[in-house]
Write an enzyme that holds these catalytic residues in place. Structure first.
Site, PDB file in Angstrom:
ATOM      1  N   SER A 238       4.460  56.099 -63.975  1.00 46.31           N
ATOM      2  CA  SER A 238       3.251  54.971 -64.593  1.00 46.31           C
ATOM      3  C   SER A 238       2.846  56.619 -65.331  1.00 46.31           C
ATOM      4  O   SER A 238       3.098  57.647 -64.341  1.00 46.31           O
ATOM      5  CB  SER A 238       2.413  54.399 -63.839  1.00 46.31           C
TER       6      SER A 238
ATOM      7  N   LYS B 171       3.507  54.588 -58.967  1.00 44.84           N
ATOM      8  CA  LYS B 171       4.539  53.171 -59.800  1.00 44.84           C
ATOM      9  C   LYS B 171       5.684  53.969 -59.509  1.00 44.84           C
ATOM     10  O   LYS B 171       6.113  54.894 -59.810  1.00 44.84           O
ATOM     11  CB  LYS B 171       3.058  53.379 -60.578  1.00 44.84           C
TER      12      LYS B 171
ATOM     13  N   HIS C 154       9.796  25.156 -57.455  1.00 42.42           N
ATOM     14  CA  HIS C 154       8.539  25.695 -56.749  1.00 42.42           C
ATOM     15  C   HIS C 154       8.065  27.362 -55.999  1.00 42.42           C
ATOM     16  O   HIS C 154       6.444  27.242 -55.991  1.00 42.42           O
ATOM     17  CB  HIS C 154       7.750  24.646 -56.622  1.00 42.42           C
TER      18      HIS C 154
ATOM     19  N   GLU D 124      12.152  43.713 -67.533  1.00 41.95           N
ATOM     20  CA  GLU D 124      10.894  43.775 -68.008  1.00 41.95           C
ATOM     21  C   GLU D 124      10.585  43.124 -69.763  1.00 41.95           C
ATOM     22  O   GLU D 124      11.055  42.800 -70.336  1.00 41.95           O
ATOM     23  CB  GLU D 124       9.548  45.016 -68.044  1.00 41.95           C
TER      24      GLU D 124
END
Ligand code: ARG
Length: 439
Positions: free
Chosen positions: A278, A284, A156, A291
């Site tokens: 970024s 970043k 979970h 992704e």
């Protein structure tokens, strides 16, 4: 380029229809397999006396030359061609004359397409299996370095029990092994029956030798039912299903990579060569590869959907709808290859933050099961041990401490079975070491 079927027609095809109908821009990638299939067919026609031996040889030599010329770039693809089959046959006739016109005896583009596609997919899937093998080697190599790296195991997405990073990675190696095995099954079935010789749908009146062509192209037997042979696309659906499962596995792995390199987890850091920045936020470092792999899984699932829906309403035998099989299956194959190619080096070059993993494993009472098991080993029933351990956890939360630092007296207050050795029993290293069947 003249249409192969121009005899019946008195008008040229409308140019928009021509473009709409043509599959050449995507099926030209099967040129090698189209030539391979035609060579096998021509050789068989000669051996069976359906065309003369010299015509058969002329055709094979011509095809050999076309193959070399495409390889060297001397022969350019003609974007007006209807499909790769038409292109090669037309080119052959242009080069060798009369004999070229005999190649299509006892054959149709329907059995030709079904054969070429199988041969093409066999080659592509072999490459995917090599990439899957490389990925497994990488995953196992990283796992080998982390036999003693303790991290929280989750259910979970809540810290559950301690595991090693090696076990976690080995889980993915096991998935990739099954993916490989699944591809073996699918390719084995696909290469069992050869559709060449089914012709348009009902077989042919020529005395062809279907065993001969099947064997020379690497199939086990000629397919039994000719209508099925030209209209079966189960093999495409099975392959894309297997590819979709690979993408599902890669996508789960990606999701973990993305979580692990977040500042909240900080379990890993990706190499600069496998991350991006970024345009506005200077701090970043983004896990774009992971992704994108997660995103591209959607494409492959959609390719599977395309094939299933495309086939579900088709009457026997060949229907032009089936030309749509290629873009879907080629997209799935290309996508999986692309993802596998970047995924393995991304893993091989990442830095693992062992200390952070250990630190995360030391919080969240993930040794509570082991505390209960300790009592069970001393003679208590598991359900009672479970309850007492739950009370100890509640006590720790109240006192803002953890099971490792809770004084022995507090333990003894809950059960006389506790003694000094509880602290050894709940050390994370002990918990991990003592679990059997973890690998
Ligand atoms: N290019 C077609 C396909 O990929 C094969 C041609 C069969 N065409 C036909 N009209 N019978 O499905």
């Amino acid at each position: 380029m003249d249409k192969l079927w121009k005899g019946r027609f008195s008008k040229e095809t409308d140019s928009k229809v021509n473009d709409f109908n043509s599959s050449f821009r995507f099926d030209c990638r099967m040129w090698r397999e189209d030539i391979e299939g035609s060579m096998a067919h021509a050789e068989m026609l000669g051996k069976c006396g359906i065309i003369s031996q010299s015509d058969s040889e002329r055709i094979i030599e011509g095809l050999e030359r076309i193959k070399k010329d495409i390889e060297s770039g001397k022969l350019q693809f003609d974007s007006n061609a209807e499909d790769i089959h038409t292109f090669i046959e037309t080119e052959l006739t242009a080069q060798i004359g009369e004999a070229g016109k005999k190649l299509h005896t006892a054959r149709s583009r329907n059995d030709q397409t079904a054969t070429d596609l199988r041969l093409y997919l066999r080659r592509e899937i072999e490459e995917i299996q090599e990439l899957l093998h490389d990925l497994r080697v990488t995953v196992c190599a990283v796992a080998d370095e982390h036999e003693n790296t303790i991290m929280p195991g989750y259910t979970h997405l809540q810290r559950a029990q301690p595991v090693t990073f090696a076990s976690h990675l080995d889980a993915y190696a096991a998935m990739f092994w099954r993916d490989d095995d699944r591809l073996d099954d699918v390719i084995g079935r696909m290469m069992k029956l050869c559709p060449l010789g089914c012709a348009a749908l009902a077989g042919t009146t020529y005395p062809i030798d279907r065993e001969m062509t099947a064997e020379s192209l690497g199939f086990k037997y000629p397919c039994v039912n000719t209508l099925d042979g030209v209209s079966d696309r189960d093999f495409c659906i099975e392959i894309v299903s297997a590819l979709a499962i690979i993408m599902m596995h890669l996508s789960r792995f990606s999701e973990e990579i993305i979580l692990w390199c977040s500042w909240e987890f900080r379990f890993i850091e990706l190499d600069d060569a496998y991350a991006t920045g970024s345009s506005i936020m200077p701090q970043k470092k983004n896990p774009d590869i992971a992704e994108l792999v997660r995103g591209k899984a959607a494409r492959v699932f959609a390719d599977l959907q395309t094939l299933l829906v495309m086939m579900k309403g088709l009457p026997l035998a060949y229907n032009k709808d089936m030309q749509e099989d290629k873009e879907a299956i080629f997209d799935a194959v290309d996508t999986v290859k692309m993802c596998l190619e970047v995924f393995a080096p991304m893993l091989a070059t990442m830095t693992v933050n062992k200390a952070r993993m250990r630190e995360a494993a030391a919080q969240g009472f993930i040794n509570a099961t082991d505390c209960a098991d300790y009592l069970v080993k001393k003679g208590m029933a598991f359900r009672d041990a479970y309850k007492i351990t739950g009370e100890l956890v509640a006590l720790c939360i109240e006192k803002n401490t953890d099971l490792e630092n809770l004084p022995l007296d507090e333990y003894k207050g809950k059960s006389g079975l506790f003694s000094e050795d509880i602290f050894e029993a709940i050390r994370l290293e002990t918990c991990v070491r003592n679990r059997i069947g973890k690998d």
